[in-house]
Design an enzyme around this catalytic site. Sequence first.
Site, PDB file in Angstrom:
ATOM      1  N   ASP A   1     -12.612   6.544  24.089  1.00 50.73           N
ATOM      2  CA  ASP A   1     -11.288   5.656  24.024  1.00 50.73           C
ATOM      3  C   ASP A   1     -11.614   4.353  24.523  1.00 50.73           C
ATOM      4  O   ASP A   1     -12.486   3.886  25.364  1.00 50.73           O
ATOM      5  CB  ASP A   1     -10.065   6.516  24.907  1.00 50.73           C
TER       6      ASP A   1
ATOM      7  N   ASP B   1      -8.764   1.381  26.083  1.00 45.91           N
ATOM      8  CA  ASP B   1      -8.022   0.837  26.893  1.00 45.91           C
ATOM      9  C   ASP B   1      -7.926   1.909  28.142  1.00 45.91           C
ATOM     10  O   ASP B   1      -7.418   2.997  27.844  1.00 45.91           O
ATOM     11  CB  ASP B   1      -6.592   0.340  26.674  1.00 45.91           C
TER      12      ASP B   1
ATOM     13  N   GLY C   1      -6.341   3.736  19.617  1.00 41.14           N
ATOM     14  CA  GLY C   1      -5.273   3.671  18.539  1.00 41.14           C
ATOM     15  C   GLY C   1      -5.203   2.272  17.963  1.00 41.14           C
ATOM     16  O   GLY C   1      -4.521   1.830  17.301  1.00 41.14           O
TER      17      GLY C   1
ATOM     18  N   LYS D   1      -5.997  11.286  16.861  1.00 39.57           N
ATOM     19  CA  LYS D   1      -7.620  10.959  17.137  1.00 39.57           C
ATOM     20  C   LYS D   1      -8.125  12.309  16.825  1.00 39.57           C
ATOM     21  O   LYS D   1      -9.317  12.188  16.172  1.00 39.57           O
ATOM     22  CB  LYS D   1      -7.894  10.659  18.344  1.00 39.57           C
TER      23      LYS D   1
ATOM     24  N   ASP E   1      -7.841   8.641  28.436  1.00 35.88           N
ATOM     25  CA  ASP E   1      -6.915   8.616  29.623  1.00 35.88           C
ATOM     26  C   ASP E   1      -5.413   8.523  29.301  1.00 35.88           C
ATOM     27  O   ASP E   1      -4.683   8.836  30.018  1.00 35.88           O
ATOM     28  CB  ASP E   1      -7.312   7.146  30.396  1.00 35.88           C
TER      29      ASP E   1
ATOM     30  N   ASN F   1      -1.868   9.484  24.062  1.00 39.26           N
ATOM     31  CA  ASN F   1      -2.484   9.434  22.748  1.00 39.26           C
ATOM     32  C   ASN F   1      -4.070  10.207  22.528  1.00 39.26           C
ATOM     33  O   ASN F   1      -4.602  10.319  21.652  1.00 39.26           O
ATOM     34  CB  ASN F   1      -2.582   8.239  21.703  1.00 39.26           C
TER      35      ASN F   1
END
Length: 269
Positions: free
Chosen positions: A9, A11, A44, A184, A207, A210
């Site tokens: 991921d 962010d 995302g 995802k 984290d 999503n």
Amino acid sequence: MEKKIVFFDLDGTILNETKQIPESTKKAVQMLQQNGISTVIATGRVPIMFEWILKELNIDSFVSINGQYVVYEGSEIYTNPMDAEMLADLTNAASGKGHAIAYCGSHAVNASEENHEWLAEGLKTMKLGYPVVDREFYRHTPVYQAHLYCGTEDDKLYSELYPGYKFVRWGENAFDVLPEGASKAIGIEKMLKAAGIKNENSYAFGDGYNDIEMLEAIGTGIAMGNGVAEAKEAADMVTDSCSEDGIYNALLKLGLIQKNEAVSTVQKV
């Protein structure tokens, strides 16, 4: 030796709170690559928002827009655009309530409203400026995800209006809008098939909300120490925060990299 793959991921995982990539993370990704382990972004975000990260980390595969747009080794392998008529209806509903929509295409983001405070705040957290306003962007460009900017008490109202879609919070007044079933995890499934890698040899770091389905579906899910409680519950292990060498430390514990490995200079893509 069977092939392995690691999904990251962005962010709160690859990127710290100042939206920078920690040096330990850069080193860890290079070490994985030197060991022949595939490295993939799973986010995302729209691809145009993280092109600099792909270049910085020498990565050419990604699961983007929450699994809606997937590229493997530079080639598009899966897309799942949203229904244009649903987006038209959502746009009108949001406008009538003083809310705003951001339309996420594969290489552009457009907005439904001018100078909307919550939309500006949401994109500012990703260090992005205000997008072009085009209320009919979805009419001429495939849209893979919408951002809905509304009050925290309004998401249930939209969920009732659009039962075939899910609204996933990512900011105080910001939600990802996706077709039910999109995630995802779906994009990762497409990636594993294209790469010929077994799920048991796959790993993922995340984290946020999503990331939950991804962490549950992957062979080994690793939640960041700074992650939400639900992501930690879904993961197989919890590492340190993104600012405290969380990725590097977890990869060491998993045996995917070794502490005494040297890092060679990698040519950027």
